[in-house]
Design an enzyme around this catalytic site. Structure first.
Site, PDB file in Angstrom:
ATOM      1  CD  GLU A  68      -1.033  -0.744   3.617  1.00 23.53           C
ATOM      2  OE1 GLU A  68      -2.225  -0.970   3.411  1.00 23.53           O
ATOM      3  OE2 GLU A  68      -0.469  -0.952   4.695  1.00 23.53           O
ATOM      4  CB  CYS A  99       3.488   7.119   3.207  1.00 27.48           C
ATOM      5  SG  CYS A  99       4.000   5.766   4.266  1.00 27.48           S
ATOM      6  CB  CYS A 149       8.056  -5.922   7.448  1.00 30.46           C
ATOM      7  SG  CYS A 149       9.542  -5.239   8.254  1.00 30.46           S
ATOM      8  CB  CYS A 199       7.929  -4.231  15.262  1.00 31.98           C
ATOM      9  SG  CYS A 199       9.518  -3.741  14.544  1.00 31.98           S
ATOM     10  CB  CYS A 216       4.200  -3.429  13.259  1.00 33.74           C
ATOM     11  SG  CYS A 216       4.130  -3.287  11.481  1.00 33.74           S
ATOM     12  N   GLY A 226       7.436  -2.558   5.188  1.00 38.78           N
ATOM     13  CA  GLY A 226       8.803  -3.018   5.000  1.00 38.78           C
ATOM     14  C   GLY A 226       9.847  -2.190   5.714  1.00 38.78           C
ATOM     15  CD  GLU A 227      14.595  -1.282   8.181  1.00 42.70           C
ATOM     16  OE1 GLU A 227      13.821  -0.821   9.031  1.00 42.70           O
ATOM     17  OE2 GLU A 227      15.567  -0.646   7.722  1.00 42.70           O
ATOM     18  CB  SER A 274      11.830   5.113   8.162  1.00 42.93           C
ATOM     19  OG  SER A 274      11.240   3.991   7.563  1.00 42.93           O
ATOM     20  CB  SER A 311      11.614   3.212  13.812  1.00 40.17           C
ATOM     21  OG  SER A 311      11.118   3.803  12.635  1.00 40.17           O
ATOM     22  CG  LEU A 312      15.408   4.889  19.826  1.00 43.41           C
ATOM     23  CD1 LEU A 312      16.595   4.142  19.229  1.00 43.41           C
ATOM     24  CD2 LEU A 312      15.909   6.152  20.519  1.00 43.41           C
ATOM     25  CG  HIS A 313       9.394   2.476  18.080  1.00 36.99           C
ATOM     26  ND1 HIS A 313       8.760   3.625  17.651  1.00 36.99           N
ATOM     27  CD2 HIS A 313       9.479   1.685  16.983  1.00 36.99           C
ATOM     28  CE1 HIS A 313       8.490   3.524  16.363  1.00 36.99           C
ATOM     29  NE2 HIS A 313       8.920   2.369  15.929  1.00 36.99           N
ATOM     30  CG  ASN A 349      -4.999   4.054  14.463  1.00 33.68           C
ATOM     31  OD1 ASN A 349      -4.799   5.262  14.337  1.00 33.68           O
ATOM     32  ND2 ASN A 349      -5.092   3.217  13.448  1.00 33.68           N
ATOM     33  CB  CYS A 400       1.587   1.058   7.325  1.00 31.01           C
ATOM     34  SG  CYS A 400       2.098   0.409   5.787  1.00 31.01           S
TER      35      CYS A 400
END
Ligand code: SF4
Length: 375
Positions: free
Chosen positions: A112, A125, A132, A136, A139, A187-188, A221, A244-246, A324, A367
């Site tokens: 997408e 985007c 992926c 994670c 996700c 994806g990464e 990213s 993307s640390l999180h 969300n 996503c």
């Protein structure tokens, strides 16, 4: 790296072993274009004409390429611009200024892209892999695993489609120009480095060799594939890097971003800092705010300390991403007061901080959800 989303029960059937995507003009560098012309038995300028239609006019319909000989138009355009993306569904939100498209690739994989128009810019985007492999746990895309890497042209075609939608005035606000690209779909990107850097090269090359976008307006990213981050810094294309640390600590990040067991917080932040140093581009630290998981005030302090340990010369800013709201899920949105306190603490320690707007949340904007729904 995709935007985070609630974990959905996914059944993605990996359509493996069906070969490579068709070769497309956007896959070819200058030498390969010459070879493609020879294969077609055509002069090189024919390929240039097609490139002008595709990259400058954003035109993919051979019937509109009237400067090609009528008798060979379909053959030439068909060979250079094979259909790569089959539109399954378009969903709109925010009064039509957010358009999310679900695509089926030649082998049945679903990906997408999301086009977002703002008053001062239009951003697409894009996805760089079908699925992926980074797993994670918060996700949806990560739950389905990796199906395959996308080709350079499969990535570029998403951008050309978005640019064409803008140019044709399909997005409310009248005809406009696509200005920004972010690799934050499925994806990464760093796990598909060659195709992604090829796509970036096509994006920044002036027409008719590419789309003529500014490298500054392209964001790549990563969850932190350190060798690739270092490689990206040497490419001489100063794209924006988003890490993307999180989580600021290995204990939590090992859980949220499993690749952290290979590349620790210290290693990925150092690689991000090196990227900023070499490219003079401010790095964006992406941090998905997850209620009671990574949004504690003390973690904001810790995050600021980790980033400030590399100096306060403006090398970094933090972009907080609201999840969300998903009642009952372990992965849900932070309380507004916790989010405010998190921001306050980062800013108090001198870290420029923004909270990402939640475009498209009423169309499964995070996503991975569209593909999941159709699989
Ligand atoms: S599983 Fe992949 S797509 Fe999802 S958040 Fe992690 S890196 Fe991004």
């Amino acid at each position: 790296m995709t935007e985070p989303t609630r974990a959905l029960p996914l059944v993605l059937t990996p359509p493996k072993g069906r070969g490579k995507p068709p070769r497309h003009l956007a896959d070819l560098d200058a030498t390969e274009r010459k070879a493609a012309a020879a294969d077609l038995g055509e002069p090189v300028f024919r390929v240039k004409q097609v490139a002008h239609h595709y990259f400058a006019r954003l035109e993919r319909d051979p019937a509109q390429m009237t400067d090609l000989p009528a008798a060979s138009r379909d053959r030439i355009a068909g060979a250079l611009l094979p259909d790569l993306l089959d539109q399954v569904r378009v969903m709109e939100a925010d009064g039509g200024t957010t358009r999310k498209t679900l695509w089926r690739l030649f082998d049945g994989s679903l990906v997408e892209s999301v086009l977002m128009r703002y008053p001062d810019r239009a951003t697409i985007c894009v996805s760089s892999q079908a699925g992926c492999g980074m797993a994670c746990p918060f996700c949806a895309t990560g739950q389905g695993g990796l199906q395959r890497n996308m080709s350079t042209a499969e990535i570029i075609d998403q951008v050309v489609d978005g640019a064409a939608a803008m140019a044709k005035g399909l997005v409310p606000g009248g005809p406009g120009r696509l200005s920004n690209v972010v690799f934050m779909g499925m994806g990464e990107p760093m796990a598909n480095y060659k195709a992604v850097i090829g796509a970036v090269r096509r994006m920044v090359a002036p027409a008719p060799d590419g789309l003529g976008l500014s490298a500054r307006n392209i964001t790549v990213s990563t969850v932190g594939l350190v060798p690739r981050m270092k490689q990206l810094a040497t490419e001489g294309i100063p794209v924006t890097l988003a890490l993307s640390l999180h989580a600021p600590d290995d204990e939590l990040r090992n859980e949220l971003v499993p690749i952290n067991t290979r590349f620790s917080v210290a290693e990925v932040v150092e690689a991000a800092w090196e990227y900023a140093k070499v490219t003079k581009r401010r790095v964006s630290i992406e941090y998905a705010m997850m209620r009671d998981i990574n949004d504690q005030a003390w973690r904001a302090d810790m995050l600021a300390d980790v980033l400030n340990s590399y100096g306060d010369w403006g090398w970094v800013h933090v972009n907080l991403i609201p999840l969300n709201p998903t009642p009952g899920s372990k992965w849900t949105a932070s309380r507004p007061e916790d989010e405010r306190e998190f921001v306050r603490r980062l800013v108090a320690r001198g870290i420029p901080t923004t909270v990402r707007d939640t475009r498209g949340s009423d169309i499964d904007g995070a996503c991975g959800q569209l593909a999941a729904a159709d699989a």
